[in-house]
Motif scaffolding. Structure first.
Motif, PDB file in Angstrom:
ATOM      1  N   GLY A 189       2.307  52.924  91.288  1.00 35.32           N
ATOM      2  CA  GLY A 189       2.345  52.847  92.739  1.00 35.32           C
ATOM      3  C   GLY A 189       3.721  52.584  93.322  1.00 35.32           C
TER       4      GLY A 189
ATOM      5  N   HIS B 117       5.906  60.181  91.802  1.00 37.81           N
ATOM      6  CA  HIS B 117       4.751  61.059  91.585  1.00 37.81           C
ATOM      7  C   HIS B 117       4.088  60.747  90.244  1.00 37.81           C
TER       8      HIS B 117
ATOM      9  N   LYS C 177       2.065  57.373  90.095  1.00 38.77           N
ATOM     10  CA  LYS C 177       0.985  57.162  91.066  1.00 38.77           C
ATOM     11  C   LYS C 177      -0.218  56.473  90.440  1.00 38.77           C
TER      12      LYS C 177
END
Length: 331
Positions: A145, A239, A242
């Motif tokens: 995150g 990315h 995530k």
């Protein structure tokens, strides 16, 4: 600071009792420092990566080096230069989804065995052997995150990568819908990896500079790595993070460095005054668009590929990836 990994003399590095080699510091002029250190790149990343504190310089030879991180816990490769993806699809008459310009393409590749900068390229020429000149980064821990800025701040080293690809095996693997395995063998890495603060061309997410590729002694690619990079490394790492943590020693490749012409065209060969290409497949795509069919052959035994980047004074930053295609002795 610049770092590399020295091979332990003897068998190929993956057959020795010391497959991770020995970490050394490298001087600005590419002299070897700190050969007496008993540490690996991964252990240095795990403990926070400080300097090796050695001033004794020795002669540098790419042939003595393994990849900076001979074995990594994770290797990810992206298509940060979407121009390359666009050319691939245009050459086969396919539209490119608009979301490719906003949602990065990425796959998880093999990381248990990176090739050194001078290790041979092996394989059946019928497989369509190709090189892909890329920029790559090695990271510290990136938590799940993380934002783009947090992820970019965890980049510890930058290096060059040859993501060797077997073009004729790729279509069947992609049709299975499960990603690359056979068509993406081990990558080769530059002998030297450099901390971002020692790279004048580093802007926090991209490396600016000319990525040079020669094929059989002739200029093949002179792409500008800081241009046409749709997604910078911070975006790519965020990315990837995530849904997972990225552990120390994660390697992320940019994908083939690719430039458009100033008029928006697909690019021209170096011999025609263009910047050329960072892989043979891209030149074949341009030939297909221009002439209706490709004319450049993929690699064959005896072919020589050199990949490097110089600073503004003409000095090599990462050393050279210099590989020869070995005769194929397989079944």
């Amino acid at each position: 600071m610049k770092y590399g990994t020295i091979r332990i003399p003897g068998e190929p590095i993956w057959k020795t009792p010391f497959p991770d080699g020995r970490l050394v510091q490298v001087s600005e002029s590419l002299g070897i420092l700190g050969r007496e250190v008993r540490e690996t790149m991964q252990s240095a990343l795990d403990r926070g990566f400080g300097g090796l504190q050695s001033n004794h310089s020795e002669e540098f030879s790419e042939f003595e080096f393994a990849a900076p991180l001979p074995r990594a816990y994770q290797f990810l490769d992206a298509s940060a230069y979407v121009n390359h993806v666009d050319l691939v699809r245009r050459a086969r008459g396919a539209e490119m989804p608009e979301r490719f310009w906003a949602d990065p393409l990425m796959y998880q590749g093999g990381s248990d065995m990176f090739l050194g900068p001078c290790d041979p390229i092996t394989g059946d020429p019928a497989w369509g052997i190709d090189f892909e000149a890329e920029i790559a980064v090695i990271t510290d821990l990136i938590e799940m995150g993380s934002s783009r800025d947090e992820a970019a701040g965890a980049i510890r080293l930058v290096m060059l990568l040859n993501d060797i690809s077997l073009r004729n095996l790729i279509p069947d693997e992609l049709l299975k819908g499960f990603g690359f395995v056979q068509s993406k063998p081990a990558c080769a890495c530059s002998p030297v990896a450099v901390t971002p603060d020692a790279l004048p061309g580093w802007d926090g997410g991209k490396l600016h500079g000319t990525l040079c590729v020669d094929l059989n002694g002739a200029p093949f690619g002179r792409a500008e790595a800081g241009e046409d990079m749709t997604f910078d490394f911070g975006v790519l790492l965020a990315h990837a993070a995530k849904t997972r943590h990225l552990g120390p020693g994660t390697v992320l490749g940019s994908g083939t460095v690719s430039n458009r012409d100033a008029d928006g065209g697909p690019g021209r060969p170096v011999a025609d005054g263009g910047r050329g290409y960072s892989c043979i497949a891209e030149q074949r795509m341009v030939e297909t668009l221009r002439d209706g069919a490709p004319s450049t052959e993929f690699l064959k035994p005896g072919d020589r590929v050199k990949i490097w980047m110089n600073d503004d004074a003409g000095n090599s930053i990462f050393g050279e990836i210099y590989q020869t295609v070995a005769p194929w002795e397989g079944a």
